[in-house]
Design an enzyme around this catalytic site. Structure first.
Site, PDB file in Angstrom:
ATOM      1  N   GLY A 153       0.786  -1.235   0.000  1.00 28.89           N
ATOM      2  CA  GLY A 153       0.000   0.000   0.000  1.00 28.89           C
ATOM      3  C   GLY A 153       0.812   1.276   0.000  1.00 28.89           C
ATOM      4  O   GLY A 153       0.398   2.278   0.581  1.00 28.89           O
ATOM      5  N   SER A 155       1.140   3.238  -2.435  1.00 29.69           N
ATOM      6  CA  SER A 155       0.395   4.281  -3.156  1.00 29.69           C
ATOM      7  C   SER A 155      -0.597   4.969  -2.218  1.00 29.69           C
ATOM      8  O   SER A 155      -0.739   6.192  -2.241  1.00 29.69           O
ATOM      9  CB  SER A 155      -0.326   3.706  -4.381  1.00 29.69           C
ATOM     10  OG  SER A 155      -1.265   2.728  -4.005  1.00 29.69           O
ATOM     11  N   GLU A 201      -5.706   7.765  -5.171  1.00 31.61           N
ATOM     12  CA  GLU A 201      -5.636   6.322  -5.487  1.00 31.61           C
ATOM     13  C   GLU A 201      -6.329   6.023  -6.815  1.00 31.61           C
ATOM     14  O   GLU A 201      -5.908   5.130  -7.561  1.00 31.61           O
ATOM     15  CB  GLU A 201      -6.299   5.508  -4.364  1.00 31.61           C
ATOM     16  CG  GLU A 201      -5.395   5.212  -3.172  1.00 31.61           C
ATOM     17  CD  GLU A 201      -4.480   4.012  -3.388  1.00 31.61           C
ATOM     18  OE1 GLU A 201      -3.393   4.184  -3.983  1.00 31.61           O
ATOM     19  OE2 GLU A 201      -4.834   2.908  -2.954  1.00 31.61           O
ATOM     20  N   ASP A 212      -7.244   0.492   1.072  1.00 32.79           N
ATOM     21  CA  ASP A 212      -5.864   0.879   1.411  1.00 32.79           C
ATOM     22  C   ASP A 212      -5.805   2.285   2.004  1.00 32.79           C
ATOM     23  O   ASP A 212      -5.164   2.516   3.037  1.00 32.79           O
ATOM     24  CB  ASP A 212      -4.968   0.828   0.163  1.00 32.79           C
ATOM     25  CG  ASP A 212      -4.666  -0.589  -0.281  1.00 32.79           C
ATOM     26  OD1 ASP A 212      -5.278  -1.523   0.254  1.00 32.79           O
ATOM     27  OD2 ASP A 212      -3.806  -0.762  -1.174  1.00 32.79           O
TER      28      ASP A 212
HETATM   29  N1  LIG Z   1       7.262   7.209  -1.823  1.00 37.04           N
HETATM   30  C1  LIG Z   1       6.784   7.355  -3.065  1.00 37.04           C
HETATM   31  N2  LIG Z   1       7.362   8.232  -3.938  1.00 37.04           N
HETATM   32  C2  LIG Z   1       6.867   8.371  -5.177  1.00 37.04           C
HETATM   33  N3  LIG Z   1       5.819   7.690  -5.694  1.00 37.04           N
HETATM   34  C3  LIG Z   1       5.212   6.800  -4.890  1.00 37.04           C
HETATM   35  C4  LIG Z   1       5.663   6.582  -3.560  1.00 37.04           C
HETATM   36  N4  LIG Z   1       4.896   5.637  -3.003  1.00 37.04           N
HETATM   37  C5  LIG Z   1       3.996   5.266  -3.946  1.00 37.04           C
HETATM   38  N5  LIG Z   1       4.174   5.959  -5.086  1.00 37.04           N
HETATM   39  C6  LIG Z   1       3.343   5.822  -6.305  1.00 37.04           C
HETATM   40  O1  LIG Z   1       2.563   4.632  -6.159  1.00 37.04           O
HETATM   41  C7  LIG Z   1       2.912   3.644  -7.163  1.00 37.04           C
HETATM   42  C8  LIG Z   1       2.877   2.227  -6.576  1.00 37.04           C
HETATM   43  O2  LIG Z   1       1.524   1.909  -6.300  1.00 37.04           O
HETATM   44  P1  LIG Z   1       0.933   0.454  -6.455  1.00 37.04           P
HETATM   45  O3  LIG Z   1       1.244  -0.099  -7.805  1.00 37.04           O
HETATM   46  O4  LIG Z   1      -0.471   0.564  -6.056  1.00 37.04           O
HETATM   47  O5  LIG Z   1       1.756  -0.413  -5.395  1.00 37.04           O
HETATM   48  P2  LIG Z   1       1.628  -0.487  -3.790  1.00 37.04           P
HETATM   49  O6  LIG Z   1       0.530   0.443  -3.395  1.00 37.04           O
HETATM   50  O7  LIG Z   1       1.295  -1.903  -3.494  1.00 37.04           O
HETATM   51  O8  LIG Z   1       2.952  -0.155  -3.234  1.00 37.04           O
HETATM   52  C9  LIG Z   1       4.301   4.073  -7.635  1.00 37.04           C
HETATM   53  O9  LIG Z   1       4.583   3.616  -8.950  1.00 37.04           O
HETATM   54  C10 LIG Z   1       4.196   5.603  -7.558  1.00 37.04           C
HETATM   55  O10 LIG Z   1       3.498   6.126  -8.678  1.00 37.04           O
HETATM   56  C1  LIG Z   2      -5.957  -5.306  -5.295  1.00 39.86           C
HETATM   57  C2  LIG Z   2      -6.489  -4.352  -4.239  1.00 39.86           C
HETATM   58  O1  LIG Z   2      -7.523  -5.026  -3.505  1.00 39.86           O
HETATM   59  C3  LIG Z   2      -5.387  -3.975  -3.227  1.00 39.86           C
HETATM   60  C4  LIG Z   2      -4.182  -3.323  -3.856  1.00 39.86           C
HETATM   61  O2  LIG Z   2      -3.167  -3.077  -2.903  1.00 39.86           O
HETATM   62  P1  LIG Z   2      -1.692  -2.678  -3.355  1.00 39.86           P
HETATM   63  O3  LIG Z   2      -1.767  -1.441  -4.193  1.00 39.86           O
HETATM   64  O4  LIG Z   2      -1.112  -3.821  -4.146  1.00 39.86           O
HETATM   65  O5  LIG Z   2      -0.922  -2.434  -2.082  1.00 39.86           O
HETATM   66  C5  LIG Z   2      -7.080  -3.129  -4.916  1.00 39.86           C
HETATM   67  C6  LIG Z   2      -8.003  -2.288  -4.050  1.00 39.86           C
HETATM   68  O6  LIG Z   2      -8.616  -2.805  -3.098  1.00 39.86           O
HETATM   69  O7  LIG Z   2      -8.151  -1.105  -4.369  1.00 39.86           O
HETATM   70 MG   LIG Z   3      -1.411   0.613  -4.231  1.00 39.71          MG
END
Ligand SMILES: Nc1ncnc2c1ncn2[C@@H]1O[C@H](COP(=O)(O)OP(=O)(O)O)[C@@H](O)[C@H]1O
Ligand SMILES: C[C@@](O)(CCOP(=O)(O)O)CC(=O)O
Ligand SMILES: [Mg+2]
Length: 395
Positions: A153, A155, A201, A212
């Site tokens: 999470g 993002s 998001e 999240d």
């Molecule tokens: N610390 C950060 N600095 C810059 N961008 C970020 C940062 N944290 C998250 N992001 C943004 O969020 C994206 C990742 O989100 P996502 O694919 O949902 O993965 P997760 O939420 O599981 O880590 C990155 O590619 C970027 O665009």
């Molecule tokens: C796949 C999902 O259930 C969670 C996504 O979490 P993450 O960005 O992978 O940390 C999407 C959502 O609930 O918005």
């Molecule tokens: Mg995410």
């Protein structure tokens, strides 16, 4: 409480990452999911220049990816006149037209191809900043303890901490600027930050469920079902080993792949999501502290383990597992431990329940074997605080 933030004062916000114990992906379609905040945070520092420093730029430093951006405020004003003329604390969605304009501002900077997914995060920054603060010059620095794009999470923590810092430096939030402690927001202020973060998001994920950003804002342990939130009180230890497969993935692409599978097999996938709904609800009532739940911890752990395995089977059925995830699962299984992917899958992180009575030598042995296979293992405190704000000294 003082109500004016002095120019030159630093506003910091921090928001945690999360683990999803059950229900990822299915939650996007209204099934229940259970998530907990973890004690790894994303930090945002926001400073408006002091009156003595004449500045006319908006600067963003993303420390985790080593990227810096800056835009003359005049450039922002001429590109986004409608947004900056009406800065507001009421959450609104970024229209397709505004998204295109913001993208032109992002494209004025070259982002290396290997980091191109960060562009979505920069779009989020410009949308949230200009919507809430207009075209004020400022410096914003983001850094995180979370692995990015790994299912924990990052993002949401990014969107929540940005929203928190931007709102805390507006009139929408009433906090004691003279305090040097981390401060929590009121329920109403949290709701506002959560709604803005959800808009962010949406830019990164396309179609997020909201779980999240909600757990990152509120912290603790929650269940979300069709947008309805239940706070879970648990007295189970719930210790998890988190294994990062180091296989990078993109949540938006994985959400899209599940949507396509659902389009091809609507009835079958609806049944899968319904099964996940039952699993999440059973998991929530198993870990929930209540007078009707008098199972011993060991029995609760066995139930949670079985539910995690069943959820993993259904995530595989949705097409979001990955060979690296399967390797972690089979490795932990050798030690009689149960695992499931967490977050969007396709790589990223895997959770393994560590029962309260498990000996430290087993934890060491399984960790050593996973790390020898090239994965990174770590522990994180579960169910801690959510979004918090802190005011720093003057420049
Ligand atoms: N610390 C950060 N600095 C810059 N961008 C970020 C940062 N944290 C998250 N992001 C943004 O969020 C994206 C990742 O989100 P996502 O694919 O949902 O993965 P997760 O939420 O599981 O880590 C990155 O590619 C970027 O665009
Ligand atoms: C796949 C999902 O259930 C969670 C996504 O979490 P993450 O960005 O992978 O940390 C999407 C959502 O609930 O918005
Ligand atoms: Mg995410």
């Amino acid at each position: 409480m003082s109500s004016m933030l002095t120019r030159g004062m630093e506003v910091k916000a921090r928001a945690p990452g999360k683990i999803i114990l059950s229900g990822e992906h299915a939650v996007v379609y209204g099934s229940a999911a259970v998530a907990a905040a973890i004690d790894l945070y994303t930090y945002v520092s926001l400073t408006f220049p002091p009156p003595s420093q004449s500045s006319d730029t908006l600067a963003l430093q993303l420390r985790d990816v080593g990227l810096e951006f800056s835009w003359p405020t005049k450039r922002i004003r001429e590109t986004l006149p409608k947004t900056i003329d009406n800065p507001s604390c009421s959450p609104t969605s970024c229209s397709g037209e505004t998204m295109k304009l913001i993208t032109t501002l992002v494209e004025e900077h070259s982002i290396p191809e290997s980091k191109i997914e960060i562009a979505a995060g920069v779009v989020v920054f410009l949308w949230l900043y200009t919507s809430i603060q207009g075209d004020k010059p400022a410096k914003v620095v983001v850094s995180s303890e979370l692995p990015l794009a790994s299912g924990l999470g990052s993002s949401a923590a990014y969107c929540v901490s940005l929203s928190g810092a931007l709102l805390a430096s507006s009139n929408a939030v009433n906090l004691d600027f003279s305090s040097e402690d981390w401060l929590s927001l009121s329920e109403k202020e949290e709701k506002l930050a959560n709604e803005w973060a959800f808009e962010g998001e949406k830019i990164i994920h396309g179609k997020p469920s909201g779980i999240d950003n909600t757990v990152s804002t509120m912290g603790n342990l929650i269940k979300l079902e069709s947008g309805a939130l239940t706070s879970i009180k648990s007295n189970m230890p719930l210790k998890m080993l988190i294994t990062d497969t180091k296989v990078s993935r993109n949540t938006k692409a994985l959400i899209n792949s599940v949507a396509e599978r659902r389009d091809r097999h609507p009835d079958t996938m609806t049944s899968v999501f319904t099964a996940v709904d039952y699993i999440s609800n059973e998991l929530a009532s198993t870990i929930q502290l209540s007078s009707s739940n008098d199972l011993a911890v060991v029995e609760k752990e066995e139930k949670v383990e079985e539910l995690m395995e069943m959820n993993q089977g259904l995530l595989q059925c949705m097409g979001v597992s990955h060979p690296s995830i399967e390797t972690v699962i089979s490795t932990t299984h050798k030690y009689k431990l149960s695992s499931k992917l967490t977050g969007a899958g396709g790589g990223g992180c895997v959770l393994t329940l560590l029962p309260a009575l498990l000996s430290a030598s087993v934890v060491d042995a399984v960790t050593a074997e996973l790390e020898q296979r090239g994965f990174r293992c770590f522990h994180a405190g579960i169910g801690g605080g959510g979004l918090e704000i802190r005011f720093g000294g003057r420049l």
